[in-house]
Enzyme design. Structure first.
Site, PDB file in Angstrom:
ATOM      1  N   PHE A  45      -8.747   6.362  -1.002  1.00 40.67           N
ATOM      2  CA  PHE A  45      -7.460   6.694  -0.404  1.00 40.67           C
ATOM      3  C   PHE A  45      -7.030   8.063  -0.932  1.00 40.67           C
ATOM      4  O   PHE A  45      -7.081   8.321  -2.134  1.00 40.67           O
ATOM      5  CB  PHE A  45      -6.417   5.631  -0.734  1.00 40.67           C
ATOM      6  CG  PHE A  45      -5.163   5.767   0.078  1.00 40.67           C
ATOM      7  CD1 PHE A  45      -5.192   5.579   1.448  1.00 40.67           C
ATOM      8  CD2 PHE A  45      -3.970   6.111  -0.521  1.00 40.67           C
ATOM      9  CE1 PHE A  45      -4.046   5.727   2.213  1.00 40.67           C
ATOM     10  CE2 PHE A  45      -2.815   6.246   0.238  1.00 40.67           C
ATOM     11  CZ  PHE A  45      -2.856   6.062   1.607  1.00 40.67           C
TER      12      PHE A  45
ATOM     13  N   ASP B  81      -7.382   0.647  -8.420  1.00 41.00           N
ATOM     14  CA  ASP B  81      -6.231   0.638  -7.523  1.00 41.00           C
ATOM     15  C   ASP B  81      -6.286  -0.673  -6.736  1.00 41.00           C
ATOM     16  O   ASP B  81      -7.220  -0.916  -5.968  1.00 41.00           O
ATOM     17  CB  ASP B  81      -6.287   1.843  -6.571  1.00 41.00           C
ATOM     18  CG  ASP B  81      -5.039   1.942  -5.687  1.00 41.00           C
ATOM     19  OD1 ASP B  81      -4.353   0.919  -5.484  1.00 41.00           O
ATOM     20  OD2 ASP B  81      -4.769   3.033  -5.169  1.00 41.00           O
TER      21      ASP B  81
ATOM     22  N   TYR C  25       4.757  -2.820  -1.624  1.00 45.57           N
ATOM     23  CA  TYR C  25       5.280  -2.923  -0.266  1.00 45.57           C
ATOM     24  C   TYR C  25       4.289  -3.468   0.750  1.00 45.57           C
ATOM     25  O   TYR C  25       4.638  -3.673   1.904  1.00 45.57           O
ATOM     26  CB  TYR C  25       5.821  -1.568   0.214  1.00 45.57           C
ATOM     27  CG  TYR C  25       4.848  -0.415   0.144  1.00 45.57           C
ATOM     28  CD1 TYR C  25       3.882  -0.222   1.124  1.00 45.57           C
ATOM     29  CD2 TYR C  25       4.905   0.494  -0.899  1.00 45.57           C
ATOM     30  CE1 TYR C  25       2.997   0.831   1.060  1.00 45.57           C
ATOM     31  CE2 TYR C  25       4.033   1.560  -0.969  1.00 45.57           C
ATOM     32  CZ  TYR C  25       3.076   1.731   0.009  1.00 45.57           C
ATOM     33  OH  TYR C  25       2.204   2.776  -0.062  1.00 45.57           O
ATOM     34  N   LYS C  26       3.049  -3.698   0.351  1.00 42.07           N
ATOM     35  CA  LYS C  26       2.063  -4.224   1.292  1.00 42.07           C
ATOM     36  C   LYS C  26       2.097  -5.755   1.265  1.00 42.07           C
ATOM     37  O   LYS C  26       3.058  -6.380   1.695  1.00 42.07           O
ATOM     38  CB  LYS C  26       0.671  -3.679   0.959  1.00 42.07           C
ATOM     39  CG  LYS C  26       0.551  -2.164   1.042  1.00 42.07           C
ATOM     40  CD  LYS C  26      -0.858  -1.710   0.734  1.00 42.07           C
ATOM     41  CE  LYS C  26      -0.975  -0.205   0.624  1.00 42.07           C
ATOM     42  NZ  LYS C  26      -0.760   0.498   1.894  1.00 42.07           N
TER      43      LYS C  26
ATOM     44  N   ARG D 103      -6.874  -0.844  12.681  1.00 40.27           N
ATOM     45  CA  ARG D 103      -6.928  -1.763  11.532  1.00 40.27           C
ATOM     46  C   ARG D 103      -5.871  -2.847  11.687  1.00 40.27           C
ATOM     47  O   ARG D 103      -4.741  -2.590  12.091  1.00 40.27           O
ATOM     48  CB  ARG D 103      -6.694  -0.953  10.250  1.00 40.27           C
ATOM     49  CG  ARG D 103      -6.828  -1.731   8.967  1.00 40.27           C
ATOM     50  CD  ARG D 103      -6.567  -0.824   7.775  1.00 40.27           C
ATOM     51  NE  ARG D 103      -5.169  -0.402   7.705  1.00 40.27           N
ATOM     52  CZ  ARG D 103      -4.613   0.200   6.657  1.00 40.27           C
ATOM     53  NH1 ARG D 103      -5.348   0.475   5.591  1.00 40.27           N
ATOM     54  NH2 ARG D 103      -3.344   0.558   6.666  1.00 40.27           N
TER      55      ARG D 103
END
Length: 405
Positions: A123, A192, A217-218, A364
């Site tokens: 990422f 991560d 937040y995911k 996705r």
């Protein structure tokens, strides 16, 4: 497989009742919990209390009377349960990017080895932060393809930085195996967990993990821009010193001394004053997992993936699945590649199927077992097939790109 099977699958789902813990708009199939989790119903009332009662009535007294000051450690301990860590090894603070910076610089100072090793295609914020942290710590950033990581691990490797579940295709590293190889080479590993925490079973202690970060937040449903968390194995905590030495990470923050003395344990990785309203929302999100074991969620995720992949192969074969089929090799999202993926994604969103696009050609879909049902998958594939068969995605309005894609 046919859609008549969906009601029976949903009826037999032992986690079906968890859907009631969330606000989900009528007619919307939400397949983007891997980017922003849905809103827990409990969050609304918790925010009202935090604003009206704690901030409004108790004012500054709430730092003590409502436990504001303990929120980073308290919520960190709740996350620890979900990632297989001890309660005193996780703390909530800052953002994933800031926490990466803190741990990269702190860990780099334990060794005079010169190389920070990471994966090409990681990422991008991880690599951007790594480049700046490496400059400050005097390291050389080595970015290698996944298949070359093992060969690049060597006597010059100071720190290995990897994302446990890849953000695009969902490939998952074997944490125990990779960490052990890095240790054998004399290097620390920093993971991560942004696409892992709350999505796949984790056992950081059993896997020998030393350092980790993750976002709130995911899959943790903490709300947009929710605070992140970091993990430091207990045996390393007193050896590491954060480069961001704010007052909340001081041993005595209210002594107001000029010299910096790090707090004992994980608290030394705090910096500034915690954002209490955001912390309260994150805590509500984590409490959505109450009474649920990660193995249960993962078992349902595997079922959802298998159903989605099978139906898409039958109904939408031009969208090619690029995620690993083997459950142990992937996270809890499924990705498909095709030219014009952006337009197709926008047409799906217009049709009430919210996934997301990842450049250059990937659509996705997040599979969030807390609130996603089997009939949702059938309906999503039906809408996708209709969009492809009709060519509706060719409408010029679906090619218009906003600032967030």
């Amino acid at each position: 497989m046919n859609r008549q099977d969906a009601p029976a699958l949903d009826e037999a789902d032992p986690l079906r009742h968890l859907r009631d813990r969330f606000f989900l708009p009528e007619g919307i199939i939400y397949l983007d919990g891997n980017s922003l989790g849905a809103l827990p119903r409990a969050t609304v009332e918790r925010q009202r209390r935090a604003v009206e009662e704690e901030w409004g009535d108790s004012l500054i007294r709430s730092w003590n009377t409502h436990g504001w000051i303990d929120a980073p450690q308290r919520i960190g301990a709740q996350i620890a349960r979900l990632i297989g860590a001890r309660p005193n090894e996780v703390i909530v603070a800052d953002s994933t990017s800031v926490n990466l910076f803190k741990l990269i610089v702190a860990a780099a100072r334990l060794s005079d080895r010169p190389v920070l090793l990471s994966e090409a295609g990681n990422f991008h914020t991880d690599l951007h932060i790594a480049s700046g942290a490496a400059e400050i710590a005097g390291l050389r950033l080595d970015i290698a393809p996944r298949e070359e990581i093992d060969a690049r691990l060597g006597m010059d490797t100071n720190l290995l930085l990897l994302t446990h579940v890849h953000f695009k295709a969902g490939f998952r590293f074997d944490m125990a195996e990779v960490t052990a190889r890095a240790k054998a080479a004399g290097a620390l590993t920093l993971w991560d967990l942004s696409h892992s925490a709350g999505a796949v079973p984790l056992n950081l202690n059993a896997d020998g993990a030393e350092l980790a970060v993750g976002c709130g937040y995911k899959y943790l449903n903490g709300g947009p821009g929710a605070p992140a968390f970091l993990y430091v194995a207990e045996h390393l905590q007193e050896r590491l010193l954060s480069p961001l030495r704010g007052w909340m990470g001081h041993a005595a923050p209210f002594a107001f001394t000029d010299d910096y003395v790090p707090a004992p344990g994980i608290a030394r990785f705090l910096a500034g004053t915690p954002p209490i309203l955001a912390m309260a929302a994150l805590e509500s999100g984590i409490q959505s997992f109450d009474g649920v074991e990660m193995d249960q969620l993962w078992a349902k995720s595997v079922q959802l993936f298998d159903l989605f992949e099978t139906l898409m192969a039958e109904r939408c074969p031009e969208l090619v699945c690029i995620s690993p089929r083997a459950p142990e090799q992937r996270g809890s999202h499924i990705s498909f590649a095709r030219p014009n993926a952006f337009e197709i994604c926008q047409a799906l969103i217009d049709a009430g199927v919210i996934g997301d696009f990842r450049a250059p050609d990937v659509v996705r879909f997040g599979l969030t077992p807390l609130y996603l049902g089997f009939d949702d998958i059938y309906e999503a594939v039906d809408r996708c097939a209709d969009i492809l068969d009709s060519g509706r995605w060719r409408d010029p309005r679906f090619a218009v790109r906003g600032k967030v894609t």
